[in-house]
Write an enzyme that holds these catalytic residues in place. Sequence first.
Site, short mmCIF file in Angstrom:
data_model
loop_
_atom_site.label_atom_id
_atom_site.label_comp_id
_atom_site.label_asym_id
_atom_site.label_seq_id
_atom_site.Cartn_x
_atom_site.Cartn_y
_atom_site.Cartn_z
N ASP A 40 -25.96 3.37 25.24
CA ASP A 40 -25.67 4.61 25.97
C ASP A 40 -25.75 4.37 27.46
O ASP A 40 -26.75 3.84 27.95
CB ASP A 40 -26.70 5.67 25.53
N ASP A 58 -21.67 4.95 24.05
CA ASP A 58 -20.34 5.23 24.61
C ASP A 58 -19.60 3.92 24.90
O ASP A 58 -20.14 2.83 24.74
CB ASP A 58 -20.48 6.09 25.87
N ASP A 68 -9.16 3.54 7.29
CA ASP A 68 -10.12 4.33 6.53
C ASP A 68 -9.52 4.83 5.20
O ASP A 68 -8.38 5.31 5.20
CB ASP A 68 -10.52 5.53 7.40
N GLU A 85 -9.91 -0.17 4.07
CA GLU A 85 -11.06 0.24 3.26
C GLU A 85 -10.49 0.75 1.94
O GLU A 85 -9.89 1.83 1.89
CB GLU A 85 -11.86 1.35 3.96
N HIS A 103 -21.68 1.22 8.02
CA HIS A 103 -22.25 2.50 8.46
C HIS A 103 -22.34 3.53 7.34
O HIS A 103 -22.68 4.67 7.59
CB HIS A 103 -21.36 3.05 9.59
N ASP A 104 -21.99 3.14 6.12
CA ASP A 104 -21.99 4.09 5.01
C ASP A 104 -23.04 3.79 3.95
O ASP A 104 -23.14 4.53 2.95
CB ASP A 104 -20.62 4.08 4.31
#
Length: 530
Positions: free
Chosen positions: A29, A37, A209, A264, A326-327
């Site tokens: 950040d 970011d 995705d 994916e 991330h899942d």
Amino acid sequence: MSARSAGTGNEPWWESAVVYQIYPRSFRDTTGNGIGDLRGIIDGLDHLVWLGVDALWLSPVFRSPMVDHGYDVSDYCDVDPLFGSLDDLDELIHKSHERALKVLLDWVPNHTSDQHPWFQESRSSREDPRRDWYIWRDGDPDTPPNNWTRAFPFGEPAWSYDENTGAWFLHLFSPEQPDLNWANPDVREAMHDTLRFWLDRGVDGFRMDVIHGIGKNPALPDLSDELAVIPATAFNDEPVTHEYLRDIRVLLDEYPTRPVAVGEVYLLDTAQVATYYGDGDELHLAFNFPPMFSFWDAGMWRQNITTAQDLITAAGNWPTWVLSNHDNPRHRTRYGGDETIARAAAVLLLTLQGTPFLYAGEELGLEDADVPPERIVDPSGGRRDGCRAPIPWTPDPGHGWEGPDPWLPFPPHSDRLNVASERDDPDSMLHFYRALLGVRHGSDALRLGSLDLLDAPDGVLAWRRTHEEDERIVLVNFTAGSQDIDRLTDHGVEISSDATRAATVGVFDGVLRPREAVILSPLGGVLRDV
Ligand code: NOJ
């Protein structure tokens, strides 16, 4: 153009690359608002070069209401102000390229945000020219058109009723993520334009995705009662998707930079996943998730390797290997937290045949954060918050994140497991990953070679990677005991996951330490048969 051309010296870049996944909210950040970011990623580039990865994949940074933290896109051709500006992303691409890092963006073609102007128009009236851009069905307001359930919250219908026009719309994810109707050629053209927009700005490819979701059976048939409790996305596997993928591939192939399509394909059967490579004319790479759900077990991993060989490599395609993303809970957490296992897993990931994907923070040995109920932010009910915790950069309590608490709590042991402390410690996980990536970069066999499984004692996996004259042998001891491998004592240990061996790396002594993984190279001449 064929999918790959191994051994010709003209292999596409993505075949030998190691891809590093960044979840931008959690990386770094620079504004002090507790959310990572793009400028934070720019600041982190030199660290990634030092680590030795080849490509970055950024989870979505497009404009979004952030219901699903960016996987609900309201403008595919702009950056969300939370992450920065289009100029920041241009700079990130430019500075990455200056450092020989490729950049992949995360393209979300199955659904948009309900705030996307396309959906706003589509839902405005039955006569709207964009009505057919989404999947609408008439029916009784109390009974969804079929029994499909959405991915989150688990078990809820994949349909919402829109009072305004008195019709149902389909959403395989949350109601704020309506599914696009890819059967409409205008939708396909508009989505192609979004790819071109980024390719023209210099991106090197896309992670796509839930790409297997884009084609739908127009009859939208019910699932059996038994299956209907599982999210419908796990079953959507329609022939028409392959047509759409071939068109996308033609588009990508127009670019001389050889942009990559990594899909994916969240189907939990590798045989189905394999079909998405097409005849070398669909995806370049498809995520194959069953291994990510395996335990740390030699038998299961043997099976994962032979399945990938039989179904992907044998067809001339190139596998992918993923341990964390991330899942799902991080693999260090899934495998019980043990550092020795996490080190051995790194050897496995970076020496199998295929393209490895690292998830930011695994090189630090991070585990999932404990997220108290009041800090849950994930629309799945918090299932994915732990693995999305912010990356700790420094040992102090703020861990390099200025301002208030970041959007999620830090992972455990961040006072030790952080970038600065681990860079200062030559025995850290971070240095181990770096050394391993260095060994991989130095060996064509490890990056591009064929893979042959070798005989090994129970609980051990052994394989040989070969590319022309270059050969390596990898041994992974999944057990908590020592294992004798008396045949390979004419080999040298190039790297070991066991810090106690590090001091004595040299000729292999024929004994694998508990949970140790090693890369061996021949001490002279060609490897003999083992
Ligand atoms: C898969 C992504 O990895 C996940 O984070 C997201 O929630 C769904 N697709 C929906 O886009």
